[in-house]
Design an enzyme around this catalytic site. Structure first.
Site, PDB file in Angstrom:
ATOM      1  N   ARG A  88       0.775  -1.238   0.000  1.00 55.04           N
ATOM      2  CA  ARG A  88       0.000   0.000   0.000  1.00 55.04           C
ATOM      3  C   ARG A  88       0.805   1.286   0.000  1.00 55.04           C
ATOM      4  O   ARG A  88       0.223   2.364   0.119  1.00 55.04           O
ATOM      5  CB  ARG A  88      -0.990   0.030   1.183  1.00 55.04           C
ATOM      6  N   ASP A  89       2.125   1.212  -0.105  1.00 52.91           N
ATOM      7  CA  ASP A  89       2.895   2.461  -0.120  1.00 52.91           C
ATOM      8  C   ASP A  89       4.182   2.296  -0.930  1.00 52.91           C
ATOM      9  O   ASP A  89       5.257   2.686  -0.490  1.00 52.91           O
ATOM     10  CB  ASP A  89       3.208   2.910   1.305  1.00 52.91           C
ATOM     11  N   ILE A  90       4.045   1.724  -2.124  1.00 51.53           N
ATOM     12  CA  ILE A  90       5.211   1.538  -2.987  1.00 51.53           C
ATOM     13  C   ILE A  90       5.518   2.878  -3.655  1.00 51.53           C
ATOM     14  O   ILE A  90       4.708   3.403  -4.411  1.00 51.53           O
ATOM     15  CB  ILE A  90       4.958   0.443  -4.037  1.00 51.53           C
ATOM     16  N   THR A 144       0.973   6.875   0.975  1.00 55.84           N
ATOM     17  CA  THR A 144       1.293   8.205   0.482  1.00 55.84           C
ATOM     18  C   THR A 144       0.396   8.554  -0.693  1.00 55.84           C
ATOM     19  O   THR A 144       0.279   7.766  -1.643  1.00 55.84           O
ATOM     20  CB  THR A 144       2.770   8.255   0.043  1.00 55.84           C
TER      21      THR A 144
END
Length: 167
Positions: free
Chosen positions: A123-125, A162
């Protein structure tokens, strides 16, 4: 956090410097008794996939050395991943070649497949969470926003990650 867990962390690892602190927790660069660098995290969240990552390590992820959770927080000790964050490289104006970009994307896809098979969604690559190691090996760090798929759940109750990168 339980005093036994706090005591274990304080006696087993020497904090070197704070890497990040926010209302969601803190992250420290530390070393173990042999001098090997590790990352110690105190995360004010629970239900994170660190126990799964510890039990089923994946080459793309930092190796989880220790994790504990109580009703309010999670403590994690993980391998320190040496290399350059992709963000640093891009901020320095060192763009990726087409071949490098292709290699990173293929490694990322190959690395995410076994995580997804275990129900872990990062969920935040983003460039700051991708570490490029010597030889072109890519590693994915920071699973603090990651969650496991809940069968029957239609959507998450919280937005994490992000903006612009989180799915």
């Amino acid at each position: 956090m339980d005093s036994a867990i706090t005591s274990y962390i304080e006696t087993s690892f020497r904090k070197i410097r704070e890497l990040r602190k926010s209302d969601k927790g803190e992250v420290w660069l530390a070393s173990d008794a042999s001098g090997k660098l590790v990352v110690v995290k105190r995360i004010l969240l629970t239900g994170l996939p660190y126990p799964i990552l510890k039990e089923h390590p994946q080459p793309i992820c930092p190796r989880i050395l220790y994790c504990a959770e109580d009703e309010a927080e999670t403590v994690v000790v993980e391998e320190f991943v040496q290399g350059d964050a992709l963000l640093e490289r891009l901020e320095e104006g060192r763009c990726l070649t087409e071949k490098e970009a292709e290699s990173i994307l293929l490694q990322l896809c190959d690395g995410l497949a076994p995580l997804h098979e275990r129900g872990i969604i990062h969920r935040d690559i983003k460039p700051s969470n991708l570490i490029l190691q010597h030889g072109g090996l890519i590693r994915l760090i920071d699973f603090d926003a990651a969650r496991t798929v809940k069968e029957g759940g239609r959507e998450d109750t919280h937005r994490l990650g992000t903006k612009g990168y989180a799915p």
